[in-house]
Scaffold this active site. Sequence first.
Site, PDB file in Angstrom:
ATOM      1  N   LYS A  59       0.852  -1.168   0.062  1.00  0.00           N
ATOM      2  CA  LYS A  59      -0.095  -0.022   0.004  1.00  0.00           C
ATOM      3  C   LYS A  59       0.739   1.127  -0.075  1.00  0.00           C
ATOM      4  O   LYS A  59       0.468   2.181  -0.299  1.00  0.00           O
ATOM      5  CB  LYS A  59      -0.905   0.217   1.307  1.00  0.00           C
ATOM      6  CG  LYS A  59      -1.938  -1.341   1.301  1.00  0.00           C
ATOM      7  CD  LYS A  59      -2.498  -1.533   0.415  1.00  0.00           C
ATOM      8  CE  LYS A  59      -3.182  -2.899   0.543  1.00  0.00           C
ATOM      9  NZ  LYS A  59      -3.816  -3.523  -0.715  1.00  0.00           N
ATOM     10  N   TYR A 274     -12.341 -14.449   2.964  1.00  0.00           N
ATOM     11  CA  TYR A 274     -11.355 -13.679   3.285  1.00  0.00           C
ATOM     12  C   TYR A 274     -10.918 -13.852   4.729  1.00  0.00           C
ATOM     13  O   TYR A 274     -11.756 -13.660   5.838  1.00  0.00           O
ATOM     14  CB  TYR A 274     -11.819 -12.218   3.144  1.00  0.00           C
ATOM     15  CG  TYR A 274     -10.992 -10.878   3.382  1.00  0.00           C
ATOM     16  CD1 TYR A 274     -10.021 -10.565   2.526  1.00  0.00           C
ATOM     17  CD2 TYR A 274     -10.805 -10.640   4.727  1.00  0.00           C
ATOM     18  CE1 TYR A 274      -9.178  -9.395   2.990  1.00  0.00           C
ATOM     19  CE2 TYR A 274     -10.143  -9.502   5.063  1.00  0.00           C
ATOM     20  CZ  TYR A 274      -9.062  -8.966   4.309  1.00  0.00           C
ATOM     21  OH  TYR A 274      -8.112  -8.049   4.622  1.00  0.00           O
ATOM     22  N   TYR A 300      -3.010 -12.388   2.793  1.00  0.00           N
ATOM     23  CA  TYR A 300      -2.763 -11.943   1.228  1.00  0.00           C
ATOM     24  C   TYR A 300      -1.597 -13.071   0.783  1.00  0.00           C
ATOM     25  O   TYR A 300      -1.884 -13.721   0.240  1.00  0.00           O
ATOM     26  CB  TYR A 300      -2.455 -10.507   1.143  1.00  0.00           C
ATOM     27  CG  TYR A 300      -3.937  -9.849   1.534  1.00  0.00           C
ATOM     28  CD1 TYR A 300      -4.522  -9.425   0.262  1.00  0.00           C
ATOM     29  CD2 TYR A 300      -3.934  -9.158   2.591  1.00  0.00           C
ATOM     30  CE1 TYR A 300      -5.527  -8.544   0.360  1.00  0.00           C
ATOM     31  CE2 TYR A 300      -5.030  -8.503   2.610  1.00  0.00           C
ATOM     32  CZ  TYR A 300      -5.954  -8.206   1.634  1.00  0.00           C
ATOM     33  OH  TYR A 300      -6.877  -7.188   1.914  1.00  0.00           O
TER      34      TYR A 300
END
Length: 347
Positions: A59, A274, A300
Amino acid sequence: MNRGFPKDILMSLASFARVRFTQAPTPLHLLPRLSAELGGPDIYIKRDDNTGLALGGNKTRKLEFLIGDALQKGATHIVTQGATQSNHVRQTIAAANRHGLRTTVLLEERVSGAHEDYYRNGNVLLDQILGAAAIETRPAGLDMNAELLTVGERLRAAGELPYLIPGGGSNAIGALGYVVAAHEIIEQADAAGLRIDQVVHATGSTGTQAGLVAGFEAANSHIPVLGISVRAPRDRQEANVRKLARETWALLHARGEFPDDAVQANADYVGGGYGVPTEAMVDAVHLLARTEGILLDPVYSGKGFAGLVDLVRKGRFRKGQNIVFVHTGGAVGLFAYRDTFAPAPAF
């Protein structure tokens, strides 16, 4: 061999407001013991877990453009959202701090029935240390973009100038960070005389994959990207990535039409949903840690790497090929999954 970026794309990137957070270039190197262990292609890793902002992660690259845009527009307050253990939220608070901006973050309780550590440790602990102006929670299933708008209106009424950043920093402005990363990868590969046959990474909110695909395609590099989905089924993930890649392509004023068939996703490794651990994810985290001393995250990169390992074992990639895995960071999340990795004291 890979081809460099067209000058018009570099000039387009240079036209956007941008602040610098990333310790770039992040390393790109071979994983020799892992490659020997799997006995297939040579596997390289792009260490975007080492971007340098508040323990790093993918990010950071997106936030260079997002915070740049916020400052250009005179923002005083950043508002963003993510899951409880959001890596994006952690890095956003840190990036805002670097420029004296206040932050309000919304944490969606997306994972149910988690261990107590999930709500108190890992990224949540770091969010508190970094000092967001407000950390608010939301139940799962809400329209989180609508929630952002509501908070933005509230702050505007209080005299702030809010700048809203979607989950994962995944809009066309944020995706520019991974167009830059694509350029960086091409330069590193060319300097090393490395032919890249495939780039693989975990894909969720789509900004990383959209930026990489747009960047590689704009450079006519012929480097394919495979996103291992951590949340959505394949058709939905590909549609979401394709939409954002088209928007990023348009923002860059890239020539011609974006090639939709360049978007590839695999959703076979999501498991129960998730943030829900899988046995393959746990095995992948252990495998990379014990062969190369590199830590993945459980949400992830762990699932993304599990997908890569399984595809190698199934013969999807052959000996003599060069595969680059983009490590998107987030290992701090391991501390929120203690019951998954160390359910009882080992001493």
